[in-house]
Design a protein around this motif. Structure first.
Motif, PDB file in Angstrom:
ATOM      1  N   THR A   1       0.860  -1.167   0.000  1.00  0.00           N
ATOM      2  CA  THR A   1       0.000   0.000   0.000  1.00  0.00           C
ATOM      3  C   THR A   1       0.908   1.232   0.000  1.00  0.00           C
ATOM      4  N   THR A   2       0.370   2.396   0.239  1.00  0.00           N
ATOM      5  CA  THR A   2       1.183   3.615   0.276  1.00  0.00           C
ATOM      6  C   THR A   2       0.855   4.414   1.534  1.00  0.00           C
ATOM      7  N   VAL A   3       1.734   5.355   1.843  1.00  0.00           N
ATOM      8  CA  VAL A   3       1.467   6.263   2.955  1.00  0.00           C
ATOM      9  C   VAL A   3       0.145   6.981   2.737  1.00  0.00           C
ATOM     10  N   ALA A   4      -0.098   7.467   1.525  1.00  0.00           N
ATOM     11  CA  ALA A   4      -1.339   8.201   1.248  1.00  0.00           C
ATOM     12  C   ALA A   4      -2.560   7.333   1.501  1.00  0.00           C
ATOM     13  N   GLU A   5      -2.503   6.080   1.070  1.00  0.00           N
ATOM     14  CA  GLU A   5      -3.646   5.186   1.262  1.00  0.00           C
ATOM     15  C   GLU A   5      -3.877   4.883   2.737  1.00  0.00           C
ATOM     16  N   GLN A   6      -2.802   4.729   3.495  1.00  0.00           N
ATOM     17  CA  GLN A   6      -2.953   4.484   4.924  1.00  0.00           C
ATOM     18  C   GLN A   6      -3.511   5.716   5.633  1.00  0.00           C
ATOM     19  N   ARG A   7      -3.013   6.882   5.298  1.00  0.00           N
ATOM     20  CA  ARG A   7      -3.483   8.094   5.964  1.00  0.00           C
ATOM     21  C   ARG A   7      -4.957   8.350   5.666  1.00  0.00           C
ATOM     22  N   LYS A   8      -5.385   7.973   4.490  1.00  0.00           N
ATOM     23  CA  LYS A   8      -6.781   8.215   4.104  1.00  0.00           C
ATOM     24  C   LYS A   8      -7.720   7.155   4.662  1.00  0.00           C
ATOM     25  N   GLY A   9      -7.279   5.875   4.652  1.00  0.00           N
ATOM     26  CA  GLY A   9      -8.266   4.829   4.863  1.00  0.00           C
ATOM     27  C   GLY A   9      -7.983   3.781   5.913  1.00  0.00           C
ATOM     28  N   ASN A  10      -6.856   3.862   6.665  1.00  0.00           N
ATOM     29  CA  ASN A  10      -6.625   2.822   7.665  1.00  0.00           C
ATOM     30  C   ASN A  10      -7.718   2.882   8.724  1.00  0.00           C
ATOM     31  N   ILE A  11      -8.379   1.774   8.958  1.00  0.00           N
ATOM     32  CA  ILE A  11      -9.562   1.766   9.823  1.00  0.00           C
ATOM     33  C   ILE A  11      -9.243   2.077  11.286  1.00  0.00           C
ATOM     34  N   HIS A  12      -7.980   1.957  11.690  1.00  0.00           N
ATOM     35  CA  HIS A  12      -7.597   2.231  13.072  1.00  0.00           C
ATOM     36  C   HIS A  12      -6.895   3.568  13.256  1.00  0.00           C
ATOM     37  N   VAL A  13      -6.189   4.045  12.217  1.00  0.00           N
ATOM     38  CA  VAL A  13      -5.254   5.139  12.469  1.00  0.00           C
ATOM     39  C   VAL A  13      -5.161   6.104  11.282  1.00  0.00           C
ATOM     40  N   HIS A  14      -6.289   6.290  10.578  1.00  0.00           N
ATOM     41  CA  HIS A  14      -6.300   7.272   9.487  1.00  0.00           C
ATOM     42  C   HIS A  14      -6.162   8.677  10.066  1.00  0.00           C
ATOM     43  N   ASP A  15      -5.837   9.629   9.202  1.00  0.00           N
ATOM     44  CA  ASP A  15      -5.704  11.014   9.642  1.00  0.00           C
ATOM     45  C   ASP A  15      -6.960  11.440  10.394  1.00  0.00           C
ATOM     46  N   GLY A  16      -6.760  12.080  11.528  1.00  0.00           N
ATOM     47  CA  GLY A  16      -7.882  12.511  12.356  1.00  0.00           C
ATOM     48  C   GLY A  16      -8.079  11.674  13.598  1.00  0.00           C
ATOM     49  N   VAL A  17      -7.485  10.470  13.626  1.00  0.00           N
ATOM     50  CA  VAL A  17      -7.559   9.631  14.821  1.00  0.00           C
ATOM     51  C   VAL A  17      -6.462  10.055  15.786  1.00  0.00           C
ATOM     52  N   GLY A  18      -6.830  10.518  16.956  1.00  0.00           N
ATOM     53  CA  GLY A  18      -5.864  10.975  17.939  1.00  0.00           C
ATOM     54  C   GLY A  18      -5.280   9.837  18.759  1.00  0.00           C
ATOM     55  N   GLU A  19      -4.241  10.180  19.502  1.00  0.00           N
ATOM     56  CA  GLU A  19      -3.537   9.149  20.289  1.00  0.00           C
ATOM     57  C   GLU A  19      -4.452   8.485  21.313  1.00  0.00           C
ATOM     58  N   ASP A  20      -5.201   9.269  22.079  1.00  0.00           N
ATOM     59  CA  ASP A  20      -6.037   8.676  23.115  1.00  0.00           C
ATOM     60  C   ASP A  20      -7.100   7.766  22.529  1.00  0.00           C
ATOM     61  N   ALA A  21      -7.711   8.180  21.432  1.00  0.00           N
ATOM     62  CA  ALA A  21      -8.721   7.340  20.788  1.00  0.00           C
ATOM     63  C   ALA A  21      -8.105   6.050  20.280  1.00  0.00           C
ATOM     64  N   PHE A  22      -6.920   6.155  19.710  1.00  0.00           N
ATOM     65  CA  PHE A  22      -6.253   4.943  19.217  1.00  0.00           C
ATOM     66  C   PHE A  22      -5.927   4.006  20.373  1.00  0.00           C
ATOM     67  N   VAL A  23      -5.366   4.536  21.447  1.00  0.00           N
ATOM     68  CA  VAL A  23      -4.991   3.693  22.587  1.00  0.00           C
ATOM     69  C   VAL A  23      -6.221   3.011  23.174  1.00  0.00           C
ATOM     70  N   ASP A  24      -7.314   3.740  23.286  1.00  0.00           N
ATOM     71  CA  ASP A  24      -8.550   3.146  23.813  1.00  0.00           C
ATOM     72  C   ASP A  24      -9.037   2.020  22.908  1.00  0.00           C
ATOM     73  N   MET A  25      -9.060   2.274  21.588  1.00  0.00           N
ATOM     74  CA  MET A  25      -9.487   1.237  20.648  1.00  0.00           C
ATOM     75  C   MET A  25      -8.592   0.022  20.722  1.00  0.00           C
ATOM     76  N   ARG A  26      -7.262   0.261  20.700  1.00  0.00           N
ATOM     77  CA  ARG A  26      -6.302  -0.836  20.664  1.00  0.00           C
ATOM     78  C   ARG A  26      -6.379  -1.665  21.948  1.00  0.00           C
ATOM     79  N   THR A  27      -6.537  -1.003  23.080  1.00  0.00           N
ATOM     80  CA  THR A  27      -6.602  -1.713  24.354  1.00  0.00           C
ATOM     81  C   THR A  27      -7.844  -2.587  24.421  1.00  0.00           C
ATOM     82  N   ARG A  28      -8.985  -2.021  24.016  1.00  0.00           N
ATOM     83  CA  ARG A  28     -10.221  -2.803  24.042  1.00  0.00           C
ATOM     84  C   ARG A  28     -10.168  -3.958  23.044  1.00  0.00           C
ATOM     85  N   ARG A  29      -9.626  -3.707  21.875  1.00  0.00           N
ATOM     86  CA  ARG A  29      -9.557  -4.758  20.865  1.00  0.00           C
ATOM     87  C   ARG A  29      -8.600  -5.866  21.284  1.00  0.00           C
ATOM     88  N   ASP A  30      -7.448  -5.496  21.828  1.00  0.00           N
ATOM     89  CA  ASP A  30      -6.470  -6.508  22.226  1.00  0.00           C
ATOM     90  C   ASP A  30      -7.021  -7.437  23.298  1.00  0.00           C
TER      91      ASP A  30
END
Length: 286
Positions: free
Chosen positions: A217-246
């Motif tokens: 894939t590419t950096v642009a594709e990840q920044r636009k569409g990664n379901i966990h960490v696309h542009d706009g997802v902040g650190e706290d939201a990511f950590v909360d999601m990752r912790t609950r998912r793990d």
């Protein structure tokens, strides 16, 4: 110089191994090779690694490096087998020593097991240069999944290990010993600050139903569409999601056999008096 990239997908472990080179007859590096392992019988095999050998030999390549992105929990590395067949030196991130220390205790390994990384030919630090013929690579320390994860950047190609998956799959888990979701977020953002056209090569793919395995894939594709960490997802939201998912994930099928081999750079434990090597399976330890 941008590398030519050949991928080998191992369907049994959903792992992608790579050969990078700059054309027939050139030097090459192998990244994250797989040794087949059947947990039911305890037997190993080399079918996946042999596909790498076939490509190297068909293109008259010279193996200079066998590179690991980290000590994998989902497959055994084929590095010793490939080194014996093709030559080359093994390398991994310098923080493997921290992982060795944690798992030395979990497996109750004896004093003969050294936790100094000396099982590998070279330990790599953030910013180190690694040369593969005319290709010049840079080592990026990207902790979070484990403390020792590194990525390899060669020209416009980055081999990200277990930091990122394809955009529709997301990101790596952080609940292994030494894992840290905040560090993973920082590592991912570091990767996504690279130029948008940078090619990103995954170590694994777990495709949703209806999609064939993919790994580029590419950096642009990840920044636009990664379901966990696309542009706009902040650190706290990511950590909360990752912790609950793990908290919902089962341990990888091969984590207990794989890690004790991979922290030894792929060598099996020393044979016992009867000539047989044995893997330890700690009970109720993880």
């Amino acid at each position: 110089m941008n590398p030519q990239v050949h991928a080998v997908f191992d369907a049994a472990t959903w792992t992608v191994s790579y050969v990078i080179h700059d054309g027939p007859g050139s030097a090459c590096a192998i990244i994250d090779p797989v040794l087949d392992y059947d947990p039911r019988s305890g037997r190993t095999g080399t079918a996946s690694a042999d596909r790498l050998i076939e490509f190297v030999q068909a293109h008259n390549l010279r193996v200079e490096w066998i590179l690991e992105t980290h000590a994998h929990a989902d497959h055994l590395t084929a590095a010793p087998y490939l080194k014996a067949e093709l030559g080359g030196k093994t390398a991994i991130g310098e923080h493997i020593t921290a992982v060795q220390g944690v798992f030395k205790a979990i497996y109750h390994l004896g004093p003969e097991f050294r936790q100094d990384g000396s099982q590998f030919d070279r330990l790599l630090a953030d910013g180190d240069e690694i040369r593969v013929g005319r290709l010049v690579g840079e080592v990026l320390h990207v902790p979070g999944h484990t403390p020792a994860d590194i990525a390899y950047r060669f020209g416009d190609a980055v081999f990200v290990g277990d930091t990122l998956f394809m955009p529709d799959v997301g990101t790596a888990r952080c609940d292994f010993p030494g894992g840290d979701a905040r560090k993973l977020y920082a590592s991912i953002r570091r990767l996504l600050e690279l130029p948008p056209s940078t090619r990103l090569f995954m170590c694994h793919d777990y495709p949703p139903q209806g999609r064939e395995p993919a790994w580029e894939t590419t950096v642009a594709e990840q920044r636009k569409g990664n379901i966990h960490v696309h542009d706009g997802v902040g650190e706290d939201a990511f950590v909360d999601m990752r912790t609950r998912r793990d908290a919902t994930l089962e341990m990888p099928t091969l984590i207990l056999p794989a890690v004790q081999v991979n922290i030894r750079a792929g060598e099996l434990p020393p044979p016992e008096a009867n000539g047989v090597a044995y893997l330890k399976i700690p009970v109720n330890a993880l």
